[in-house]
Structure formats: C-alpha cells, structure tokens
Design a protein around this motif. Structure first.
Motif, short mmCIF file in Angstrom:
data_model
loop_
_atom_site.label_atom_id
_atom_site.label_comp_id
_atom_site.label_asym_id
_atom_site.label_seq_id
_atom_site.Cartn_x
_atom_site.Cartn_y
_atom_site.Cartn_z
N ILE A 29 -8.13 14.74 59.11
CA ILE A 29 -8.57 14.63 57.73
C ILE A 29 -8.17 15.92 57.03
N LYS A 30 -7.60 15.78 55.84
CA LYS A 30 -7.18 16.94 55.04
C LYS A 30 -7.69 16.76 53.62
N CYS A 31 -8.26 17.82 53.08
CA CYS A 31 -8.77 17.80 51.72
C CYS A 31 -8.02 18.83 50.89
N GLU A 32 -7.66 18.43 49.67
CA GLU A 32 -6.90 19.33 48.79
C GLU A 32 -7.55 19.34 47.42
N THR A 33 -7.80 20.53 46.90
CA THR A 33 -8.36 20.68 45.57
C THR A 33 -7.22 20.80 44.57
N LEU A 34 -7.22 19.97 43.54
CA LEU A 34 -6.19 20.02 42.50
C LEU A 34 -6.62 20.87 41.32
N ASP A 35 -7.93 20.99 41.09
CA ASP A 35 -8.46 21.81 40.00
C ASP A 35 -9.65 22.60 40.54
N LYS A 36 -9.39 23.85 40.91
CA LYS A 36 -10.43 24.67 41.55
C LYS A 36 -11.58 25.03 40.61
N SER A 37 -11.37 24.89 39.31
CA SER A 37 -12.46 25.18 38.38
C SER A 37 -13.48 24.03 38.34
#
Length: 194
Positions: A29-37
């Motif tokens: 499982i991999k999680c990626e943040t596209l908007d860290k704000s």
C-alpha cells in the motif's frame, strides 16, 4: 428456448464454481499527498494480523475541516509490463452516494467491502479525519466480478472541496493459493456455449 435456459444455468454453475476458488492477498500500500496544505498520511501500512491475514491501514489527516464535498476516483490496474488500466475507472460524488447509494455502480461493491473498516458512514460534512483500520481482503469480494489470476493495483484518488488532495494505491494478488485458471475457465465456458 429450453436449450438457452440450460446454457445459462450451466454458465451460472461454472461461474459459481470458479469464484469459490478465489484467494486474495494484500501485497503493498502506498499513499501520496498531492496537496500538503490540506492532507497528510500519518499512517499508511500493511500489518500482519494473523497467519495469512494481512490488514491495510491508512489515516487521512485533513488540515482544512469541515469537508463539505468529497470526490473519489476508483480505478483498477493490472500488472502487464508495469500497471495498465483494467476493467473500470469511476468517479463518485461521495456525499451524494452516501445519501443515495446506487447498487448499479461499481463503487457500491467497493464501499460495501470496506465500510466496516472505515469511519465514512454518515453524510457530509465531515469534521474528522478518515481512518481505514485493518482492512482485510475477503475472498468473496471478487465473486461478483471474476478477475483473472494476476497482480492488481486499486488506485483511490480523493478530492476534497474541489481540490485533488491524495492518492492511495493498494496492491493485491488474486488467486495466490487457488487453483483457478482463467484459461481453463474460458475453455470450459466455450465448450458449454458451443
């Protein structure tokens, strides 16, 4: 007409027989943040819960609450020289779906599979983080849609308040220990239909 009914019944029995052999397993499982704000993932991992039982957990921590609108894009990918699009790619207005569930949409089957493991069980707005805890793949989840034996990725992309904020990619194997062979099923299907 009678012969057509026999064919349909035979096809149903073949499908039921094949779907009973399905074995599934999380592999990554991999999680990626596209908007860290807006979003961060404090937890994104697989955990061994018991012998042969692997649970997926993810914690989506939102910095801008409340969430008044949530879009979810769900797509499946099959591993063939890298991951290639496979079978479906649907986008759902989650707030509308919770108010009016549509059992004809593929997302409905996905949600039924995870709803006991996630805290998304009421209508919008959401004033809390979203937590998926120890989600275990059930072999019966794939009985409605017979997937061929292979490795897959389910990509879940989130948009909150109109902005795409994160992606969770869940990798899994289907028929790890099962003896179900898609080529064998196709041959059997063709012999019944001819």
């Amino acid at each position: 007409m009678k012969f057509v009914a026999v064919r349909v019944l035979a096809l149903v029995f073949v499908t039921l027989e094949c779907s009973g052999d399905i074995k599934t397993r999380h592999t990554n499982i991999k999680c990626e943040t596209l908007d860290k704000s807006v979003l961060e993932f404090p937890v994104c991992r697989l955990k061994v819960l018991g012998r042969g039982i692997i649970g997926a957990s993810a914690h989506l921590k939102f910095r801008k609450l409340p969430l008044r609108s949530i879009l979810i894009n769900l797509s499946s990918w099959k591993r063939v020289s890298g991951y290639q699009p496979f079978l479906f790619n649907v986008t759902v207005d989650f707030c509308r779906y919770i108010k009016h569930p549509n059992p004809l949409n593929f997302f409905h089957y996905f949600y039924l599979g995870i709803r006991t493991f996630i805290n998304l069980n009421h209508t919008c707005p959401y004033n809390h983080d979203i937590i998926l805890k120890d989600f275990v793949l059930n072999d019966k989840m794939f009985a409605k849609v017979p997937f061929p034996k292979d490795s897959y990725m389910f990509s879940i992309k989130f948009a909150t308040n109109g902005v795409w904020t994160g992606i969770i990619n869940s990798y899994l194997d289907i028929n790890v220990d099962g003896d179900y062979d898609f080529a064998e099923w196709t041959t059997l299907y063709n012999s019944i239909m001819l």
